[in-house]
Structure formats: structure tokens, C-alpha cells
Write an enzyme that holds these catalytic residues in place. Structure first.
Site, PDB file in Angstrom:
ATOM      1  N   SER A   1       1.087  -1.679  -0.634  1.00  0.00           N
ATOM      2  CA  SER A   1      -0.082   0.246  -0.228  1.00  0.00           C
ATOM      3  C   SER A   1       0.670   1.100   0.197  1.00  0.00           C
ATOM      4  CB  SER A   1      -0.906  -0.306   0.975  1.00  0.00           C
ATOM      5  OG  SER A   1      -0.481  -0.287   2.123  1.00  0.00           O
ATOM      6  N   LYS A   2       2.375   0.943   0.004  1.00  0.00           N
ATOM      7  CA  LYS A   2       3.250   2.547   0.055  1.00  0.00           C
ATOM      8  C   LYS A   2       3.097   3.034  -1.275  1.00  0.00           C
ATOM      9  CE  LYS A   2       4.272   1.322   4.570  1.00  0.00           C
ATOM     10  NZ  LYS A   2       3.979   2.403   5.212  1.00  0.00           N
ATOM     11  N   ASN A   3       3.372   4.280  -1.322  1.00  0.00           N
ATOM     12  CA  ASN A   3       3.801   5.011  -2.228  1.00  0.00           C
ATOM     13  C   ASN A   3       4.279   4.222  -3.606  1.00  0.00           C
ATOM     14  OD1 ASN A   3       2.793   6.457  -0.402  1.00  0.00           O
ATOM     15  ND2 ASN A   3       2.984   8.312  -1.670  1.00  0.00           N
TER      16      ASN A   3
END
Length: 377
Positions: free
Chosen positions: A191-193
Site C-alpha cells: 500500500s506504500k507510494n
């Protein structure tokens, strides 16, 4: 309107499917699963992107923090200052290494570590500061580095939520967050950038000697096979995840800009509402990359709002519902509630709305209208 997701990784994948699939197939065809060419390629690509001398990939972001501290040679009992309002991994690794965590309050406006609180927390046992670039916003690194220089402290940047963000110094120069302190850690959780399709992480540093130590630590303390020169761990980024990250890295600035644009639209939609405080940021700068879009709800029932949104099919979350100083694992008689007025306030007010690269105007309008609907009833 398509279904609203907190993070829409499927739609993002569909746009880069051919590149990702080709990278994964390359790993399968060559059987180079661990420390293969794609890992080394990603390491070099990320060094170039960040302007960092050394990137050392590892298995996950929590390992990255732990390994960074191991590389600095911190000893049991050394005090490490970090923010009370963040995810537990930041303090978890401090405790695992038998260091002494020192939690301090955060700033109400940017939710990052409070500089005055850091100054007050320093003792002769203090050896390091861990600023967290929370929700994608750069912490005040000028002030932190000045304090570190004054007291001869290490700075370990927790960059798990802000990869790609710029830090603009007092002199006007720009640096990527994670390249300013002595060492930094990041996470490539999906879910990180910049996220992979499993677990992954990396450590950054511009210190040649520290980089050498860390490269041994991530691989069982070996620089030469079966020669264990330092105490190490088994923490390596696998080649399939490196392939995914190589496909995404060239798009990171575009992804971050899409998040900033969505945040701008959210802010406009909530403008003027007496019960909503939106995140402050300069639309012309890249110092906030919105890993999360977090509102503060004041003089209203935040928890009831959350249930209202969930009931309308809008995912949302509370980051974070319990301060670290109140968590059972980290209770300490040194901590007094009056030390954490801002954190204790934020845990009652914050709510994170969907934020990702695929949000469209129709979804943002529906989410915003649903928040207004609840708060105005």
C-alpha cells in the site's frame, strides 16, 4: 461509479501489467530468486532517483529500521527518541535491540515529531533521534539535524510513508527525504507510494563505512560466503519484488502527483466546514506525498462518522487509535499523560479517507458529500 478502495492496487497493476509480468517472468526463466540481477538493478535505480550514495535492499521496512540501528552500533540502554504518534514498528525495533525508547509528543499542525519535545527529552544517554515522515509529509529535518550536531546524535529517518517527497531546507535546497540523516529506512509494503507485491524494504545512507557494515548485516553478517564478520540477520529483498519495484519506480513522481491532486480536491471539497481540519500543504511543492489523507474531526463524533462512511461502502481508517505510550508493550512509568497533549488529542480526531493513484473525481465527490451529510445532519 466503480467500487471505492482504500488503496486500489488492482487498477494500478492493470496499467503496468505488461512490464510487471515481464519482470516476474524473467526471474522465473533465470531462476535468480535471491540477490539476482533485478535486485542490483533496482538498487542502482533507487540510488539514482534519491541521489543517495548507497541503497541496501532488505526484506521489509521493520527490518530496515532494525538493521540501521544495528549498523550504527547502538548498545543496550542507549536512549533513542522518537514520536509517540506513529506505527509501532518504529518503537518496536528500539525495544527489540534492548535500547531505551523515549517517546515524545508531535506537532498539532503537521503531526510530525515536536522539536521542542525532542530538545527536552535529551539526556546523557541519548544516542539517536528517529523522525518519522508521517503520512507522507517531511519532518523538520533542519531543526533535527541541528540538534543532532549539537549533542552528537545519530539521525535515523523513518521514511516508510514518504518515499519521493522533497525536503526543502531553510537555504532553499531540495533533498529527497531519507537522504538527510545519517541513515534512513523505508518500506515497500504493497500500500506504500512505492509498493511491491509482498514485503520489501531498504536502507539508505551516504556513509560508505556504514553502508559496508549494513551490507554484511542483511546477509547473515557475511561479506564472503561462510565468513561471518559481524552479527547479522537474514533480510533480503527477493528478485520478484525487485522486478515489481523496477516497474513502478519510473512512475513514482507521477503516482505522488496523483495523490497530491486528489488531496487538493479533497481539501477544496471540505473547505470551510467548521468540523473539519484538512492537511496543510503547498500545492507548488512536493514536501507532502500523501501516503494517507488524514482529516481531523473536531466537535463532532469521529467514530460515528467512520461507521457512517463504512455503511455507505467507503473504506476509512484511524491512524492511530492508541498512542504508543499507552500500548501495553511500551508502558513505562517515565511517561506522564501531560507529556502527550497533542497525541492524546489526535487519536480522538483523526480519520484517513481513501487515498491512492486511481481515485477519480466521482469517487472524491461521493466521499466528500458523505462526510458533509453526516456532519450536517
Amino acid at each position: 461509479m466503480k467500487k471505492i478502495q482504500m488503496v486500489d492496487l488492482k487498477s494500478q497493476y492493470e496499467k503496468i501489467k505488461s512490464t510487471v509480468d515481464a519482470s516476474i517472468q524473467e526471474v522465473l526463466d533465470t531462476n535468480t530468486y535471491i540477490n539476482g540481477p533485478l535486485v542490483h538493478q533496482f538498487q542502482k535505480n533507487l540510488e539514482d532517483y534519491l541521489g543517495a550514495k548507497h541503497v541496501i535492499p532488505c526484506a521489509n521496512g521493520t527490518d530496515a529500521l532494525q538493521i540501521a540501528m544495528m549498523g550504527l552500533g547502538l548498545q543496550p540502554g542507549d536512549e533513542v527518541i522518537t514520536a509517540d504518534f506513529t506505527f509501532a514498528a518504529t518503537v518496536e525495533v528500539i525495544a527489540l535491540l534492548q535500547l531505551t525508547p523515549v517517546l515524545v509528543d508531535v506537532d498539532l499542525h503537521n503531526m510530525n515529531i515536536d522539536i521542542d519535545a525532542v530538545k527536552k527529552a535529551i539526556t546523557p544517554k541519548t544516542k539517536a533521534i528517529v523522525p518519522v515522515h508521517l503520512f507522507g509529509r517531511a519532518a523538520n529535518m533542519d531543526a533535527i539535524m541541528e540538534i543532532a550536531a549539537q549533542y552528537n546524535l545519530y539521525v535515523i529517518e523513518d521514511n516508510a510513508q514518504a518515499i519521493g517527497a522533497d525536503y526543502i531546507s531553510k537555504s532553499g535546497t531540495k533533498s529527497k527525504v531519507g537522504t538527510i540523516g545519517h541513515v534512513a529506512a523505508t518500506s515497500f509494503f504493497p500500500s506504500k507510494n512505492l509498493g511491491c507485491y509482498g514485503d520489501g524494504g531498504a536502507i539508505f545512507t551516504n556513509d560508505d563505512n556504514l553502508a559496508h557494515i549494513i551490507r554484511g548485516i542483511v546477509n547473515h553478517g557475511m561479506y564472503e560466503r561462510y565468513h561471518h564478520d559481524v552479527v547479522g540477520v537474514n533480510s533480503r529483498l527477493d528478485s520478484i519484488q525487485a522486478g515489481v519495484l523496477n516497474a513502478k519506480l519510473p512512475l513514482l513522481d507521477e503516482y505522488n502527483q496523483a495523490r497530491r491532486l486528489a488531496a487538493t480536491k479533497y481539501n477544496a471539497a471540505f473547505s470551510g466546514h467548521k468540523n473539519i481540519i484538512t492537511p496543510e500543504f503547498d500545492v507548488n511543492e512536493n514536501d507532502h506525498v500523501f501516503h494517507q489523507y488524514v482529516l481531523r474531526i473536531i466537535d463532532a463524533d469521529r467514530d460515528a462518522l467512520m461507521q457512517h462512511l463504512l455503511g455507505k461502502g467507503i473504506p476509512c481508517a484511524i491512524y492511530y487509535p492508541i498512542p504508543l505510550h499507552s500500548q501495553k508493550a511500551y508502558l513505562d512509568p517515565r511517561y506522564k499523560e501531560e507529556q502527550f497533549p497533542v497525541t492524546n488529542q489526535l487519536v480522538k480526531e483523526v480519520i484517513a479517507l481513501p487515498m491512492h493513484t486511481e481515485l477519480d473525481d466521482e469517487q472524491i465527490k461521493f466521499i466528500a458529500n458523505s462526510v458533509w451529510e453526516f456532519l450536517n445532519k
